[in-house]
Design an enzyme around this catalytic site. Structure first.
Site, short mmCIF file in Angstrom:
data_model
loop_
_atom_site.label_atom_id
_atom_site.label_comp_id
_atom_site.label_asym_id
_atom_site.label_seq_id
_atom_site.Cartn_x
_atom_site.Cartn_y
_atom_site.Cartn_z
N HIS A 243 10.66 -1.43 -0.52
CA HIS A 243 11.20 -0.79 0.87
C HIS A 243 10.91 -1.86 2.16
CE1 HIS A 243 13.10 2.83 -1.45
NE2 HIS A 243 11.94 2.98 -2.18
N VAL B 57 4.72 7.43 1.03
CA VAL B 57 3.97 5.88 0.93
C VAL B 57 5.04 5.47 -0.42
CG1 VAL B 57 2.48 5.27 -1.22
CG2 VAL B 57 1.58 7.04 0.60
N CYS B 58 6.04 6.35 -0.95
CA CYS B 58 7.72 5.55 -1.90
C CYS B 58 8.14 5.18 -0.43
CB CYS B 58 7.73 7.22 -2.63
SG CYS B 58 6.34 8.48 -3.50
N PHE B 59 8.16 5.53 0.81
CA PHE B 59 8.89 4.35 1.65
C PHE B 59 8.05 3.24 2.43
CE2 PHE B 59 10.91 8.28 -0.02
CZ PHE B 59 12.15 8.11 -0.66
#
Length: 208
Positions: free
Chosen positions: A154, A174-176
């Site tokens: 990402h 954080v995931c993106f």
């Protein structure tokens, strides 16, 4: 003299206790001053190799799927670390590459928000260590990818949060790989808030 210990080892796994002989008939052989070195050698061999053999084989299977055994001798320790973990430092060129690969929110004129532009000024002015913890705060990894920031799943994104107040701390998804900045009135205040957030966040995020 004996040590009230025989040539065996007791282990427990999922509540089940087991006894393994370290040599044939080990449970009947007492450890004495004369054979204690042999006991220690066998004990270490069992704990580090025999008992852990299945886990070691699983680790090597995964590791060799990334680095084939025949290619491993070609790497120096530093090169192997770079392959597995990324580059150790974030240079000025890395900051510029990250900026070019990033996405950002725009203001009403269609240009990047002033806080976004300030963020990149701050990144260029930071010491290498602080750059790393900012990167970790946003992406979960303190090192640049070996193949460059374009390789991030990402894109690194910097935006101004409408839900944040000027005195709030920045947030990260954080995931993106997304950093959300407060509408700070000055670059100095933004830097103070950013460093406070990433340094405090690091205390609870690091993996060792």
């Amino acid at each position: 003299d004996t040590f009230c210990q025989s040539f065996c080892i007791d282990t427990e796994f999922l509540g089940v206790r087991s006894t393994f002989d370290l040599k044939p008939g080990g449970s009947a052989i007492p450890v004495t001053g004369d054979n204690v070195k042999e006991f220690v050698d066998l004990y270490v061999q069992h704990v580090l190799y025999t008992f852990s053999a299945k886990a070691i084989r699983a680790f090597l299977h995964g590791f060799h799927s990334l680095v084939p055994p025949e290619k491993l001798p070609k790497f120096t320790p530093a090169e192997l670390e770079a392959v597995m973990c990324g580059q150790p430092d974030i240079s000025d060129d890395d900051v510029e590459e990250l900026r070019q690969a990033s996405h950002c929110s725009l203001d009403e004129t269609g240009r990047p928000h002033s806080q976004v532009l300030w963020f990149w000024q701050i990144m260029r002015s930071l010491e290498v260590h602080d750059r790393s913890i900012v990167l970790q705060f946003v992406t979960g990894n303190e090192r640049p990818p070996l193949t460059g920031f374009q390789a991030l799943e990402h894109p690194f994104t910097v935006q101004v949060g409408d839900h944040l107040k000027p005195g709030d701390l920045p947030e990260a998804h954080v995931c993106f790989n997304q950093l959300v900045l407060p509408p700070s009135p000055t670059i100095t205040i933004l830097q103070e808030k950013l460093l406070l957030a990433v340094r405090e966040g690091r205390e609870g995020f690091e993996l060792h």
